[in-house]
Design a protein around this motif. Structure first.
Motif, PDB file in Angstrom:
ATOM      1  N   GLN A  38      55.195 -85.796  23.193  1.00 48.99           N
ATOM      2  CA  GLN A  38      53.957 -86.489  23.514  1.00 48.99           C
ATOM      3  C   GLN A  38      52.882 -86.198  22.471  1.00 48.99           C
ATOM      4  OE1 GLN A  38      53.190 -85.004  27.431  1.00 48.99           O
ATOM      5  NE2 GLN A  38      54.676 -86.346  28.420  1.00 48.99           N
ATOM      6  N   MET A  39      52.792 -84.950  22.023  1.00 50.75           N
ATOM      7  CA  MET A  39      51.794 -84.584  21.016  1.00 50.75           C
ATOM      8  C   MET A  39      52.070 -85.279  19.687  1.00 50.75           C
ATOM      9  SD  MET A  39      51.350 -80.533  21.860  1.00 50.75           S
ATOM     10  CE  MET A  39      50.296 -80.210  20.446  1.00 50.75           C
ATOM     11  N   LYS A  40      53.325 -85.349  19.314  1.00 51.97           N
ATOM     12  CA  LYS A  40      53.677 -86.013  18.051  1.00 51.97           C
ATOM     13  C   LYS A  40      53.357 -87.500  18.099  1.00 51.97           C
ATOM     14  CE  LYS A  40      57.340 -82.997  16.269  1.00 51.97           C
ATOM     15  NZ  LYS A  40      58.774 -82.909  15.920  1.00 51.97           N
ATOM     16  N   GLU A  41      53.559 -88.091  19.275  1.00 52.78           N
ATOM     17  CA  GLU A  41      53.327 -89.524  19.405  1.00 52.78           C
ATOM     18  C   GLU A  41      51.891 -89.842  19.787  1.00 52.78           C
ATOM     19  OE1 GLU A  41      56.217 -90.811  22.217  1.00 52.78           O
ATOM     20  OE2 GLU A  41      57.883 -90.724  20.793  1.00 52.78           O
ATOM     21  N   LYS A  45      48.694 -87.588  28.327  1.00 62.32           N
ATOM     22  CA  LYS A  45      47.880 -88.229  29.356  1.00 62.32           C
ATOM     23  C   LYS A  45      46.487 -87.619  29.421  1.00 62.32           C
ATOM     24  CE  LYS A  45      52.191 -88.946  31.796  1.00 62.32           C
ATOM     25  NZ  LYS A  45      52.973 -88.346  30.724  1.00 62.32           N
ATOM     26  N   PHE A  46      46.250 -86.555  28.656  1.00 61.76           N
ATOM     27  CA  PHE A  46      44.953 -85.903  28.537  1.00 61.76           C
ATOM     28  C   PHE A  46      44.572 -85.912  27.058  1.00 61.76           C
ATOM     29  CE2 PHE A  46      47.205 -84.018  32.111  1.00 61.76           C
ATOM     30  CZ  PHE A  46      46.293 -84.228  33.131  1.00 61.76           C
ATOM     31  N   PRO A  47      43.326 -85.560  26.728  1.00 60.72           N
ATOM     32  CA  PRO A  47      42.958 -85.467  25.300  1.00 60.72           C
ATOM     33  C   PRO A  47      43.886 -84.505  24.564  1.00 60.72           C
ATOM     34  CG  PRO A  47      41.016 -85.332  26.702  1.00 60.72           C
ATOM     35  CD  PRO A  47      42.195 -85.289  27.627  1.00 60.72           C
ATOM     36  N   MET A  48      44.084 -84.760  23.260  1.00 59.51           N
ATOM     37  CA  MET A  48      44.956 -83.916  22.438  1.00 59.51           C
ATOM     38  C   MET A  48      44.534 -82.462  22.593  1.00 59.51           C
ATOM     39  SD  MET A  48      47.483 -84.293  20.316  1.00 59.51           S
ATOM     40  CE  MET A  48      48.311 -83.501  18.948  1.00 59.51           C
TER      41      MET A  48
END
Length: 291
Positions: A38-41, A45-48
């Motif tokens: 999710q972080m890579k993409e 669903k929350f701010p980085m």
């Protein structure tokens, strides 16, 4: 990926203190099979997150234990491989082991944790229906102490759970099965391997002289959250296990879900698969209960 600060606490208290300190800017990292992707993409669903709190070195989150009175404890940090291969779970909670064995490749199973899978709150999570069929509870820890919540209440909507940003899932507790209980889990996917469920069905049946004393049936990937098919459960209890009963109850279960239509299948197709898979899992659970 944007820069972030990495924390590696060695106790549950230290981990929750870090989450409290950094609030919404922090995310807990268990196996990382969901969060890192999710972080890579950039699809969280929350701010980085600016802070990653790793749970890999927190011993309180590990382990699988059983007590006849207290039931099963699965640490939130237990991997899918550990759950799938546990002789205890395979023997008494077969459906849970079957769900864990379907979570991605062997490499994924070696990293993915029960806590991460549950907290990701995907409607298609393979371990969720079997846990619901065994009426599992989530044990949550945070600044306010420790609390328990039924897994059914724990899931709120896709990607959302009943847990504050400064809380952690410590473990999942599962009651001791009644004597004469058999369970099963299966899913349907377009591909045989490396796919997510289009439909998942978990069943736990308790039989006495072939009469169903207790029935729990849960569905995955056909509603915003994994759900108990309560009308189907009611239709099973008190009845003699039979082909006709299981076919009728499968129709009831298909009517309780609310699937969507997308590129992986129409809502009508998903209901049909719920019907077919439910009937098959009822037969499988009953066979195991008799054994």
């Amino acid at each position: 990926m944007r820069a972030f600060e990495y924390h590696a606490p060695t106790s549950l208290n230290e981990a929750t203190a870090l989450l409290t300190e950094h609030g919404q800017a922090a995310r807990a990292l268990a196996g990382g099979t969901d969060l890192v992707v999710q972080m890579k993409e950039g699809a969280t669903k929350f701010p980085m997150p600016g802070h990653i709190v790793s749970l890999l070195r927190v011993p309180e989150l590990r382990g699988i234990e059983f007590d006849e009175k207290e039931g099963l404890r699965i640490g939130a940090g237990a991997t899918m491989t550990e759950v799938a291969e546990s002789p205890l779970i395979r023997g008494r909670y077969t459906g849970i082991a079957e769900g864990a064995a379907l979570v991605g490749s062997y490499q994924t199973m070696n990293m993915a944790t029960v806590g991460g899978n549950v907290c990701n709150a995907a409607p298609s999570a393979d371990i969720a229906p079997a846990l619901l069929a065994f009426e599992a509870e989530a044990v949550i820890v945070g600044p306010g102490g420790r609390r328990s919540l039924s897994l059914e209440e724990f899931f709120v909507s896709p990607g959302r759970i009943s847990m504050a940003a400064d809380e952690l899932l410590a473990d999942v507790r599962v009651p001791t099965p009644h004597p004469g209980t058999g369970s099963a889990y299966a899913r349907h996917t377009p591909r045989k391997q490396m796919d997510i469920a289009v439909v998942g069905v978990g069943v736990a049946l308790t039989l006495a002289a072939d009469r169903i004393e207790r029935a729990r049936l849960a569905l995955g990937a056909v509603a915003p959250t994994p759900l108990r098919a309560r009308a189907a459960e009611t239709a099973l209890e008190g009845e003699l296990a039979s082909d006709d009963l299981f076919a009728r109850v499968a129709d009831v279960a298909a009517g309780e879900c609310s699937p969507i239509s997308d590129v992986r299948g129409s809502a009508e197709f998903r209901r049909h698969i719920v019907r077919v898979t439910t009937e098959r899992m009822l037969h499988e659970a009953a066979m195991r209960a008799r054994a």
